[in-house]
Write an enzyme that holds these catalytic residues in place. Structure first.
Site, mmCIF file in Angstrom:
data_model
loop_
_atom_site.group_PDB
_atom_site.id
_atom_site.type_symbol
_atom_site.label_atom_id
_atom_site.label_comp_id
_atom_site.label_asym_id
_atom_site.label_seq_id
_atom_site.Cartn_x
_atom_site.Cartn_y
_atom_site.Cartn_z
ATOM 1 N N ASN A 105 -2.962 -13.613 14.848
ATOM 2 C CA ASN A 105 -3.793 -12.411 14.919
ATOM 3 C C ASN A 105 -4.707 -12.493 16.132
ATOM 4 O O ASN A 105 -5.188 -13.572 16.483
ATOM 5 C CB ASN A 105 -4.648 -12.286 13.648
ATOM 6 C CG ASN A 105 -5.366 -10.950 13.561
ATOM 7 O OD1 ASN A 105 -4.736 -9.907 13.440
ATOM 8 N ND2 ASN A 105 -6.692 -10.970 13.634
ATOM 9 N N HIS A 162 0.810 -1.221 0.000
ATOM 10 C CA HIS A 162 0.000 0.000 0.000
ATOM 11 C C HIS A 162 0.842 1.269 0.000
ATOM 12 O O HIS A 162 0.326 2.358 0.273
ATOM 13 C CB HIS A 162 -0.948 0.003 1.199
ATOM 14 C CG HIS A 162 -1.964 -1.085 1.139
ATOM 15 N ND1 HIS A 162 -2.683 -1.522 2.240
ATOM 16 C CD2 HIS A 162 -2.402 -1.853 0.095
ATOM 17 C CE1 HIS A 162 -3.504 -2.494 1.879
ATOM 18 N NE2 HIS A 162 -3.348 -2.707 0.583
#
Length: 294
Positions: free
Chosen positions: A259, A124
């Site tokens: 996570n 990104h």
């Protein structure tokens, strides 16, 4: 297990170690990896609802650009001081041992490189760079920060220390009235952080490079068992990251996820460790590096 205390987490860590043992690794990382560096995430447990500026909104005109750059001017002064945490350093250690063959990050904070990682695809972009939407010149964010400070003396200081910082480095401000934005020094065009906004496409060459890293993990009929895609700190809520997990699964590549909380990619996962990256990744990295040395 060191800092990994929960029996459930410890059990999943052991299963993850079995999958990783003796195999090469490619990592995919998200905002949850940087929370222990003081950078908030978008979708982690307890995160407030956030509405980041979209690309179309930014392109809509000067009012949106003023709002973005005023918030970013305050937030950047804080974000640039962020330091890598144990999770970032674990990946850098894995790369040095040769186990980690590449790293795809959805983060724009630059902390992987600061920790020592070199084979990084900034999917990104990087918040430390600025691009002109007209002439496409790329310049350092620090240069723009100095120009904005000169155009808006004392603005960052008036925001105060209690202002909330958002995940992409901007700050949540009540008012940006009177803030002056800076044009491109080369052509006078509109400046934008060199990151992928919501509603904007990731450049095709970066996507192709990332797919190539994942493809190199595929098992070989000749007997090579292939490698593992290790996902860290991502809920995989957006397709820009989830597509690589789906691709790995489709091609028989094991997927390990670290996570806090469930992810959109759980159905494609070989093992998911429901734990913090800073606690779990050093354990995985140390064991994986040790098995590679044997």
């Amino acid at each position: 297990m060191g800092a990994v205390q929960s029996s459930t987490v410890a059990s999943s860590v052991e299963r993850a170690l079995d999958v990783l043992a003796g195999r090469r690794v490619v990592a995919l990382t998200g905002a949850g990896l940087s929370t222990d560096s003081g950078i908030p995430d978008y979708r982690g447990p307890g995160s407030p609802a956030r509405t980041p500026m979209t690309f179309d909104e930014f392109r809509s005109g000067e009012p949106a650009q003023r709002r973005y750059w005023a918030r970013s001017h305050v937030g950047w002064a804080r974000m640039r001081r962020a330091e890598p945490n144990d999770g970032h350093r674990a990946f850098a250690d894995l790369e040095r041992t040769g186990v980690l063959r590449g790293l795809i990050t959805q983060n724009v904070d630059g902390l992987h490189r600061a920790a020592g990682s070199r084979s990084v695809i900034d999917l990104h972009g990087r918040i430390a760079d600025v691009i002109c939407l007209d002439c496409h010149q790329v310049t350092p964010r620090d240069h723009l920060q100095a120009r904005l400070a000169e155009l808006n003396p004392g603005f960052a200081a008036t925001a105060g220390p209690a202002v909330e910082t958002a995940p992409d480095g901007d700050a949540v401000l009540e008012s940006v009235e009177g803030f002056r934005i800076a044009p491109c020094t080369a052509c006078g065009g509109v400046l934008k952080p060199d990151v992928v906004f919501f509603g904007e496409n990731v450049p095709r060459d970066r996507v192709a490079q990332a797919y190539a890293l994942v493809d190199a993990l595929a098992p070989d009929p000749s007997g090579d068992p292939g490698g593992v895609l290790l996902v860290a700190g991502s809920s995989l809520a957006v397709m820009s990251g989830l597509r690589f997990v789906r691709h790995a699964f489709k091609h028989g590549i094991p997927v390990v996820i670290v996570n806090r909380g469930r992810t959109r990619g759980d159905e494609f996962t070989t093992v998911r460790v429901d734990g913090g990256c800073s606690e779990v990744l050093p354990v995985l990295a140390a064991a994986a590096a040790g098995s590679a040395a044997v």
